[in-house]
Design an enzyme around this catalytic site. Structure first.
Site, short mmCIF file in Angstrom:
data_model
loop_
_atom_site.label_atom_id
_atom_site.label_comp_id
_atom_site.label_asym_id
_atom_site.label_seq_id
_atom_site.Cartn_x
_atom_site.Cartn_y
_atom_site.Cartn_z
N THR A 31 0.43 -0.12 -13.24
CA THR A 31 0.59 1.16 -12.53
C THR A 31 1.91 1.16 -11.77
O THR A 31 2.17 0.25 -10.97
CB THR A 31 -0.55 1.34 -11.51
OG1 THR A 31 -1.78 1.12 -12.16
CG2 THR A 31 -0.51 2.74 -10.93
N THR A 32 2.75 2.13 -12.03
CA THR A 32 4.02 2.21 -11.31
C THR A 32 4.09 3.46 -10.44
O THR A 32 4.88 3.51 -9.51
CB THR A 32 5.21 2.22 -12.27
OG1 THR A 32 4.99 3.28 -13.21
CG2 THR A 32 5.35 0.90 -12.99
#
Lengths: 219, 262
Positions: A31-32
């Site tokens: 997850t960015t």
């Protein structure tokens, strides 16, 4: 089913193992950035317990996409959890905590039925979440949430006391307890005025006025 | 005896439906020196008789602290007990790290029982040759549990295991009604009195071979040995004598002398 910290506390693997991929699956990603997000959660202690407030909007960037989304969720009879940030991660956390609560109910803490109080108290849920969030952060794949945990404290001997509990865990695993908490913009806009008016006297604030205070802040 | 045909492996049933290897493991517990445990409504106490290999050697530790709220008394193979203690300590610490609170003893003891059971259903392992008395105080109050090599776990108000423990059990049965309301010190005295009957021959309970631990409300698990045990032993002298086995030379205390079981 794996509740171990090893797998980030969930049974679904967020990062598919490259060696088992067929070659056609996408490479593993972490997850960015959050996609579907909820905004602030406010929480304050008062005389009689602790109250959380949140709106029911989940945004998709600048689009107001889901207008009736629940962001405050009961975990067991003793604990309430609310989160801002990525909504799917909140749902994942909620599933995890509810699964734990179910296991708790199914596992006899004692060999004999007379024993009660086998449910996790709010502080245990908060501490557990801290461990999960910190573990995910160390794998560079965080659950993108700021989670507020509310409930009652446990006495030294473990019985639920009348002392309310309010704690927060953020996406990198910082855990903090206080009488008044807010996530996101709430911590800039609502918290300061709360803190100024009620921090020292929260024990005297009653149920209805407390609700009014929170409603005004949410609006 | 025909028993011998079915007792080589733990995975073999006897025709009577018994696992003989497991039963032999339980014999090992009976060879260990006595261990007593009892509880009131606020505290749990363990008492143990420490054995020494010879005059020159120290007395073997029988009571092990697992966590602030939990401890064990052992009877049987000490090495097996230490392995179990190590595992229990690890479980307690992990729980504290994740949940921030003390591990409920009921949960630990259930997992402990499962560990024992696994060894009774494997070709390559053997049962643990040690019985544990687990004394704890957690959110559900004080508890005393007894574990067996078979994997059975019993919760008790009071119990005794090890050599000559029957006399301990008899004493505990006789007085168990009074344990509920006992004060800390009275509870310890009961443990010592139960233990006296388990001493062999004309031996005595002394501060070298006696060992007591207590845990309870506002009381972390505390080991009482050596010098600290002496006041209780002195009180024991006053209240009924300190002779194992034989009932001679009892100090009569206005008719309140305890009957020593042989």
């Amino acid at each position: 089913m794996s509740l171990s910290l090893q797998s980030g506390g969930t049974s679904s693997r967020a990062l598919p193992h490259p060696s088992t991929s067929s070659g056609l699956t996408a490479p593993a990603e972490a997850t960015t950035r959050p996609i579907t997000t909820g905004t602030s959660v406010l929480g304050i202690k008062y005389n009689g317990g602790v109250m959380l407030a949140a709106d029911t909007l989940c945004s998709y960037g600048s689009l107001a996409k889901y207008k009736n989304a629940r962001r405050l969720l009961p975990i067991n009879s003793r604990t309430l959890v609310g989160a801002s940030g990525e909504y799917s991660d909140l749902q994942s956390i909620s599933d995890l905590l509810r699964r734990n609560a179910l296991e708790d109910r199914c596992t006899a803490d004692s060999l004999y039925e007379e024993e009660t109080e086998s449910e996790e108290c709010a502080k245990e849920v908060w501490s557990y979440l801290r461990a999960v969030m910190y573990n995910r952060r160390n794998k560079m794949n965080p659950l993108w949430n700021d989670v507020v945990v509310a409930g009652f404290k446990q006495d030294a001997d473990g019985t639920t006391s009348d002392e309310p509990f309010l704690g927060i865990v953020d996406k990198i695993g910082t855990a903090y307890e206080d009488d008044i908490l807010a996530t996101g913009f709430g911590s800039y806009l609502a918290s300061p005025s709360f803190v100024k008016s009620t921090r020292r006297i929260w024990r005297r604030v009653r149920h209805v006025p407390c609700g009014g205070l929170l409603e005004d802040s949410v609006l | 005896m025909f028993r011998n045909m079915y007792d080589t492996d733990v995975t073999v049933w006897s025709p009577e439906g018994r696992l003989l290897q497991v039963e032999y493991a339980m014999e090992s517990v009976k060879q260990g020196s006595a261990c007593i445990a009892l509880r009131s409504s606020t505290h749990s106490v363990i008492g143990a008789l420490k054995r020494s290999v010879s005059e020159l050697s120290a007395h073997q530790q029988k009571i092990l602290e697992i966590d602030d709220h939990l401890g064990i008394g052992i009877a049987g193979l000490t090495a097996d007990a230490r392995t179990l203690a190590k595992w229990m300590r690890n479980e307690c610490l992990n729980h504290k790290y994740v949940y921030g609170t003390a591990l409920p003893s009921g949960r630990l003891v259930t997992d402990l029982a499962d560990r024992h059971q696994r060894t009774t259903q494997s070709y390559v392992r053997r049962p643990y040759g040690v019985g544990l008395l687990v004394a704890s105080f957690d959110k559900n109050g004080p508890h005393v549990y007894q574990t067996c090599p078979s994997g059975n776990v019993y919760e008790c108000y009071a119990t005794a295991i090890g050599a000559r423990s029957q006399s301990g059990r008899t004493y505990l049965e006789k007085h168990c009604e009074s344990f509920e309301e006992c004060s800390k010190d009275d509870l310890i005295m009961h443990a010592l009195k139960a233990l006296v009957g388990c001493v062999s021959g004309d031996g005595e309970l002394t501060r070298e071979n006696g060992s007591v631990a207590i845990v309870g409300k506002d009381q972390k698990f505390t080991l009482i040995e050596g010098e600290e045990l002496q006041p209780y032993l002195d009180r024991l002298e006053l209240e009924g004598g300190n002779n194992g086995g034989n009932a001679e030379e009892e100090e009569d205390d206005d008719g309140e002398a305890e009957e020593m079981e042989t």
